[in-house]
Design a protein around this motif. Structure first.
Motif, PDB file in Angstrom:
ATOM      1  N   MET A 242       1.094  -1.319  -0.140  1.00  0.00           N
ATOM      2  CA  MET A 242      -0.037   0.031   0.101  1.00  0.00           C
ATOM      3  C   MET A 242       0.953   1.254   0.064  1.00  0.00           C
ATOM      4  O   MET A 242       1.844   1.513   0.693  1.00  0.00           O
ATOM      5  N   LYS A 243       0.487   2.196  -0.812  1.00  0.00           N
ATOM      6  CA  LYS A 243       1.152   3.338  -0.887  1.00  0.00           C
ATOM      7  C   LYS A 243       0.237   4.582  -0.838  1.00  0.00           C
ATOM      8  O   LYS A 243      -0.971   4.387  -1.102  1.00  0.00           O
ATOM      9  N   GLN A 244       0.491   5.801  -0.788  1.00  0.00           N
ATOM     10  CA  GLN A 244      -0.050   7.013  -0.676  1.00  0.00           C
ATOM     11  C   GLN A 244       0.097   7.945  -1.752  1.00  0.00           C
ATOM     12  O   GLN A 244       1.371   8.144  -2.118  1.00  0.00           O
ATOM     13  N   PRO A 245      -0.661   8.345  -2.858  1.00  0.00           N
ATOM     14  CA  PRO A 245      -1.980   7.980  -2.682  1.00  0.00           C
ATOM     15  C   PRO A 245      -2.250   6.340  -3.269  1.00  0.00           C
ATOM     16  O   PRO A 245      -1.393   5.813  -3.628  1.00  0.00           O
ATOM     17  N   TYR A 246      -3.453   5.923  -2.971  1.00  0.00           N
ATOM     18  CA  TYR A 246      -3.757   4.528  -3.418  1.00  0.00           C
ATOM     19  C   TYR A 246      -3.457   3.999  -4.809  1.00  0.00           C
ATOM     20  O   TYR A 246      -2.735   2.845  -5.171  1.00  0.00           O
ATOM     21  N   HIS A 247      -3.420   4.874  -5.836  1.00  0.00           N
ATOM     22  CA  HIS A 247      -3.347   4.429  -6.982  1.00  0.00           C
ATOM     23  C   HIS A 247      -1.620   4.113  -7.471  1.00  0.00           C
ATOM     24  O   HIS A 247      -1.365   3.587  -8.340  1.00  0.00           O
ATOM     25  N   LYS A 248      -0.804   4.506  -6.284  1.00  0.00           N
ATOM     26  CA  LYS A 248       0.375   4.169  -6.264  1.00  0.00           C
ATOM     27  C   LYS A 248       1.043   3.047  -5.800  1.00  0.00           C
ATOM     28  O   LYS A 248       1.965   2.469  -5.716  1.00  0.00           O
ATOM     29  N   SER A 249      -0.012   2.290  -5.236  1.00  0.00           N
ATOM     30  CA  SER A 249       0.014   0.927  -4.581  1.00  0.00           C
ATOM     31  C   SER A 249       0.272  -0.163  -5.512  1.00  0.00           C
ATOM     32  O   SER A 249       0.052   0.127  -6.688  1.00  0.00           O
ATOM     33  N   THR A 250       1.071  -1.151  -5.310  1.00  0.00           N
ATOM     34  CA  THR A 250       1.203  -2.370  -6.280  1.00  0.00           C
ATOM     35  C   THR A 250       0.784  -3.605  -5.612  1.00  0.00           C
ATOM     36  O   THR A 250       0.468  -3.870  -4.411  1.00  0.00           O
ATOM     37  N   ILE A 251       0.750  -4.532  -6.527  1.00  0.00           N
ATOM     38  CA  ILE A 251       0.203  -6.088  -6.184  1.00  0.00           C
ATOM     39  C   ILE A 251       1.059  -6.917  -6.665  1.00  0.00           C
ATOM     40  O   ILE A 251       1.783  -6.890  -7.610  1.00  0.00           O
ATOM     41  N   ASN A 252       1.546  -7.985  -5.848  1.00  0.00           N
ATOM     42  CA  ASN A 252       2.493  -8.959  -6.341  1.00  0.00           C
ATOM     43  C   ASN A 252       1.756  -9.929  -6.931  1.00  0.00           C
ATOM     44  O   ASN A 252       1.077 -11.018  -6.495  1.00  0.00           O
ATOM     45  N   LEU A 253       2.202  -9.955  -8.563  1.00  0.00           N
ATOM     46  CA  LEU A 253       1.277 -10.905  -9.502  1.00  0.00           C
ATOM     47  C   LEU A 253       2.309 -11.911  -9.516  1.00  0.00           C
ATOM     48  O   LEU A 253       1.995 -13.227 -10.017  1.00  0.00           O
ATOM     49  N   GLN A 254       3.503 -12.192  -9.105  1.00  0.00           N
ATOM     50  CA  GLN A 254       4.679 -13.054  -9.240  1.00  0.00           C
ATOM     51  C   GLN A 254       4.371 -14.223  -8.353  1.00  0.00           C
ATOM     52  O   GLN A 254       4.711 -15.519  -8.487  1.00  0.00           O
ATOM     53  N   ALA A 255       3.796 -14.091  -7.150  1.00  0.00           N
ATOM     54  CA  ALA A 255       3.452 -14.988  -6.041  1.00  0.00           C
ATOM     55  C   ALA A 255       2.099 -14.999  -5.542  1.00  0.00           C
ATOM     56  O   ALA A 255       1.774 -14.620  -4.604  1.00  0.00           O
TER      57      ALA A 255
ATOM     58  N   ASN B  62       7.546 -17.208 -11.431  1.00  0.00           N
ATOM     59  CA  ASN B  62       8.567 -16.994 -12.274  1.00  0.00           C
ATOM     60  C   ASN B  62       7.997 -16.841 -13.461  1.00  0.00           C
ATOM     61  O   ASN B  62       8.740 -17.310 -14.601  1.00  0.00           O
ATOM     62  N   ASP B  63       7.278 -15.844 -13.766  1.00  0.00           N
ATOM     63  CA  ASP B  63       6.643 -15.609 -15.194  1.00  0.00           C
ATOM     64  C   ASP B  63       7.016 -14.179 -15.481  1.00  0.00           C
ATOM     65  O   ASP B  63       6.558 -13.242 -14.714  1.00  0.00           O
ATOM     66  N   PRO B  64       8.125 -13.835 -16.575  1.00  0.00           N
ATOM     67  CA  PRO B  64       8.299 -12.600 -16.799  1.00  0.00           C
ATOM     68  C   PRO B  64       7.165 -11.532 -17.085  1.00  0.00           C
ATOM     69  O   PRO B  64       7.520 -10.431 -17.347  1.00  0.00           O
ATOM     70  N   ARG B  65       6.023 -12.194 -17.226  1.00  0.00           N
ATOM     71  CA  ARG B  65       4.899 -11.289 -17.496  1.00  0.00           C
ATOM     72  C   ARG B  65       4.380 -10.304 -16.385  1.00  0.00           C
ATOM     73  O   ARG B  65       3.943  -9.130 -16.587  1.00  0.00           O
ATOM     74  N   PHE B  66       4.765 -10.896 -15.317  1.00  0.00           N
ATOM     75  CA  PHE B  66       4.316 -10.226 -14.260  1.00  0.00           C
ATOM     76  C   PHE B  66       5.552  -9.865 -13.214  1.00  0.00           C
ATOM     77  O   PHE B  66       6.783 -10.441 -13.111  1.00  0.00           O
TER      78      PHE B  66
ATOM     79  N   ARG C 269       5.935  -6.226  -7.835  1.00  0.00           N
ATOM     80  CA  ARG C 269       5.372  -4.982  -7.663  1.00  0.00           C
ATOM     81  C   ARG C 269       4.674  -4.391  -8.823  1.00  0.00           C
ATOM     82  O   ARG C 269       4.848  -3.435  -9.300  1.00  0.00           O
ATOM     83  N   HIS C 270       3.630  -4.902  -9.141  1.00  0.00           N
ATOM     84  CA  HIS C 270       2.816  -4.763 -10.440  1.00  0.00           C
ATOM     85  C   HIS C 270       2.030  -3.223 -10.139  1.00  0.00           C
ATOM     86  O   HIS C 270       1.315  -3.475  -9.135  1.00  0.00           O
ATOM     87  N   PRO C 271       2.103  -2.413 -10.673  1.00  0.00           N
ATOM     88  CA  PRO C 271       1.255  -1.139 -10.406  1.00  0.00           C
ATOM     89  C   PRO C 271      -0.117  -1.236 -10.781  1.00  0.00           C
ATOM     90  O   PRO C 271      -0.594  -2.053 -11.466  1.00  0.00           O
ATOM     91  N   LEU C 272      -0.896  -0.820  -9.748  1.00  0.00           N
ATOM     92  CA  LEU C 272      -2.329  -0.937  -9.975  1.00  0.00           C
ATOM     93  C   LEU C 272      -3.087   0.054 -11.011  1.00  0.00           C
ATOM     94  O   LEU C 272      -3.984  -0.305 -11.609  1.00  0.00           O
ATOM     95  N   ASP C 273      -2.273   0.816 -11.327  1.00  0.00           N
ATOM     96  CA  ASP C 273      -2.742   1.998 -12.411  1.00  0.00           C
ATOM     97  C   ASP C 273      -2.217   1.760 -13.925  1.00  0.00           C
ATOM     98  O   ASP C 273      -2.348   2.458 -14.668  1.00  0.00           O
ATOM     99  N   LYS C 274      -1.767   0.392 -13.947  1.00  0.00           N
ATOM    100  CA  LYS C 274      -1.296  -0.141 -15.327  1.00  0.00           C
ATOM    101  C   LYS C 274      -1.867  -1.524 -15.484  1.00  0.00           C
ATOM    102  O   LYS C 274      -1.639  -2.248 -14.759  1.00  0.00           O
ATOM    103  N   GLY C 275      -2.743  -1.451 -16.677  1.00  0.00           N
ATOM    104  CA  GLY C 275      -3.283  -2.700 -16.808  1.00  0.00           C
ATOM    105  C   GLY C 275      -4.168  -3.260 -16.192  1.00  0.00           C
ATOM    106  O   GLY C 275      -4.626  -4.431 -16.134  1.00  0.00           O
ATOM    107  N   GLY C 276      -4.897  -2.306 -15.121  1.00  0.00           N
ATOM    108  CA  GLY C 276      -5.961  -2.615 -14.342  1.00  0.00           C
ATOM    109  C   GLY C 276      -7.214  -1.874 -14.526  1.00  0.00           C
ATOM    110  O   GLY C 276      -7.228  -1.224 -15.513  1.00  0.00           O
ATOM    111  N   ASN C 277      -8.251  -2.151 -13.820  1.00  0.00           N
ATOM    112  CA  ASN C 277      -9.402  -1.346 -14.024  1.00  0.00           C
ATOM    113  C   ASN C 277      -9.222   0.317 -13.330  1.00  0.00           C
ATOM    114  O   ASN C 277      -8.833   0.063 -12.369  1.00  0.00           O
TER     115      ASN C 277
END
Length: 143
Positions: free
Chosen positions: A98-111, A128-132, A135-143
């Motif tokens: 979690m980061k402030q502001p929220y849209h700077k938060s990230t999600i672990n898609l690798q695990a 171990n998938d290079p696509r993800f 620290r995947h940003p929530l504001d890229k490729g998300g809703n």
């Protein structure tokens, strides 16, 4: 069962609501019992809270609601460990940073965290998938 939590103070939980991680979570191998707790004011976020250590708690969310192109296959060792028989038997969550502001938060898609909803077993599976990234940003490729 009464537990001390990181974000909810002391609460009573139903022991049947516990999730069992047979191998713990990487970095927290001795933590095997967790509960999912709601976050007030958020339908999308939950807390994965250790039932033994108050300070071991993770903010989690369904990655499919945050990242539109997220997909992976569950490996056979995870299928065996969790006794998964069909896709409907699982729930997938990702750990957020979690980061402030929220849209700077990230999600672990690798695990992702894989939960077998029938037997309450769970595991964090390393992709171990290079696509993800972890620290995947929530504001890229998300809703």
């Amino acid at each position: 069962m009464r537990i001390e939590t990181k974000f909810h103070a002391t609460i009573d939980i139903d022991p049947t609501e516990k999730w069992y991680f047979p191998k713990g979570i990487p970095g927290f191998e001795n933590e095997t019992d967790f509960v999912l707790l709601p976050i007030e004011g958020s339908d999308a976020l939950q807390v994965l809270q250790s039932t033994k250590q108050q300070e071991v708690a993770f903010i989690v969310a369904n990655p499919y609601t945050l990242v539109t192109d997220y997909t992976f296959e569950i490996d056979s060792s995870t299928i065996d460990l969790l006794e998964i028989n069909q896709p409907e038997d699982i729930m997938v969550l990702g750990i957020l940073s979690m980061k402030q502001p929220y849209h700077k938060s990230t999600i672990n898609l690798q695990a992702p965290l894989i939960f077998q909803v029938l037997n309450k077993k769970a595991k964090q599976m390393i992709l171990n998938d290079p696509r993800f990234t972890v620290r995947h940003p929530l504001d890229k490729g998300g809703n």
